[in-house]
Scaffold this motif. Structure first.
Motif, PDB file in Angstrom:
ATOM      1  N   MET A 151     -13.209 -11.115   9.548  1.00 29.49           N
ATOM      2  CA  MET A 151     -14.148 -10.064   9.878  1.00 29.49           C
ATOM      3  C   MET A 151     -14.615 -10.191  11.318  1.00 29.49           C
TER       4      MET A 151
ATOM      5  N   GLN B 119     -13.171 -11.510  13.770  1.00 27.60           N
ATOM      6  CA  GLN B 119     -12.098 -11.185  14.709  1.00 27.60           C
ATOM      7  C   GLN B 119     -12.050  -9.693  15.011  1.00 27.60           C
ATOM      8  N   SER B 120     -12.224  -8.869  13.988  1.00 29.07           N
ATOM      9  CA  SER B 120     -12.162  -7.419  14.221  1.00 29.07           C
ATOM     10  C   SER B 120     -13.353  -6.941  15.050  1.00 29.07           C
TER      11      SER B 120
ATOM     12  N   LEU C 127      -6.177  -5.425  11.474  1.00 26.56           N
ATOM     13  CA  LEU C 127      -6.836  -6.716  11.285  1.00 26.56           C
ATOM     14  C   LEU C 127      -7.813  -6.659  10.109  1.00 26.56           C
TER      15      LEU C 127
ATOM     16  N   ARG D 110      -5.817  -6.784   6.853  1.00 30.07           N
ATOM     17  CA  ARG D 110      -5.344  -8.148   6.547  1.00 30.07           C
ATOM     18  C   ARG D 110      -6.473  -9.004   5.995  1.00 30.07           C
ATOM     19  N   THR D 111      -7.644  -8.864   6.596  1.00 28.29           N
ATOM     20  CA  THR D 111      -8.801  -9.637   6.146  1.00 28.29           C
ATOM     21  C   THR D 111      -9.223  -9.219   4.749  1.00 28.29           C
TER      22      THR D 111
ATOM     23  N   VAL E  88      -7.956 -11.133   1.582  1.00 26.01           N
ATOM     24  CA  VAL E  88      -8.332 -12.524   1.317  1.00 26.01           C
ATOM     25  C   VAL E  88      -9.065 -12.674  -0.010  1.00 26.01           C
TER      26      VAL E  88
ATOM     27  N   HIS F  65     -14.307 -10.274   0.854  1.00 23.69           N
ATOM     28  CA  HIS F  65     -13.769  -9.807   2.132  1.00 23.69           C
ATOM     29  C   HIS F  65     -13.414  -8.316   2.063  1.00 23.69           C
TER      30      HIS F  65
ATOM     31  N   ALA G 124     -14.906  -5.489   4.369  1.00 27.17           N
ATOM     32  CA  ALA G 124     -13.919  -4.720   5.128  1.00 27.17           C
ATOM     33  C   ALA G 124     -14.223  -3.221   5.063  1.00 27.17           C
TER      34      ALA G 124
END
Length: 176
Positions: free
Chosen positions: A1, A3-4, A20, A23-24, A27, A31, A35
């Motif tokens: 999270m 990272q985005s 991104l 992808r998260t 998990v 998440h 997201a």
């Protein structure tokens, strides 16, 4: 999270950030839940304000709604939905007051973002003093991105300035 969020701040493209986030989301359920909000705020930050009501609905009842309030307020102002902005301010006044008095670094930055959004709200109602005060505070805190946004917002409302606003603006530029 995280990272985005960082990628958004560093100028990543909408598609890069959404990939991104997706992808998260894989998990875990937790998440995936975060997201959803992250995806919605990303759309909003990229100017797709049609997601604003969905974002507000997603945040309803969450303990950390204070994170989304600045985005919601700014979105309502950009859409010209000043009545909705006013209702948001009234409904969450207690949360706004709480983050205003916090000494936590993250909440100080959130409050600065909120003050910027609130200044935009006041500007839409022809009040520029708050925006200039936020610009000054952003500069003091070293948040040059927020400072730049404040200056850009001020310029957008330049037609509504008074001599007092212009003097305050010039003083801000000279002192910083």
């Amino acid at each position: 999270m995280i990272q985005s969020i960082v990628l958004r701040r560093l100028g990543g493209t909408l598609n890069e950030i959404l990939e991104l986030i997706e992808r998260t989301a894989q998990v875990s359920e937790l998440h995936a839940e975060f997201a959803t909000g992250n995806r919605l705020v990303t759309y909003i930050e990229f100017g797709q304000l049609e997601y604003l009501d969905q974002y507000l609905a997603w945040y309803e009842g969450r303990d950390y709604i204070f994170i989304g309030l600045p985005f919601m307020l700014e979105g309502f102002v950009k859409l010209g939905r000043l009545e909705d902005a006013g209702q948001l301010l009234n409904r969450y006044q207690h949360i706004i007051e709480e983050i205003a008095t916090s000494n936590e670094p993250k909440k100080i930055q959130l409050h600065l973002h909120f003050r910027h959004a609130y200044a935009l709200y006041l500007c839409a109602r022809k009040g520029l003093h708050e925006l200039l005060e936020v610009a000054n505070k952003a500069f003091e805190l070293g948040n040059f991105n927020r400072f730049k946004k404040c200056i850009q917002s001020y310029w957008k409302y330049k037609n509504f300035t008074t001599i007092e606003h212009e003097n305050k603006f010039m003083q801000l530029l000279l002192n910083n």
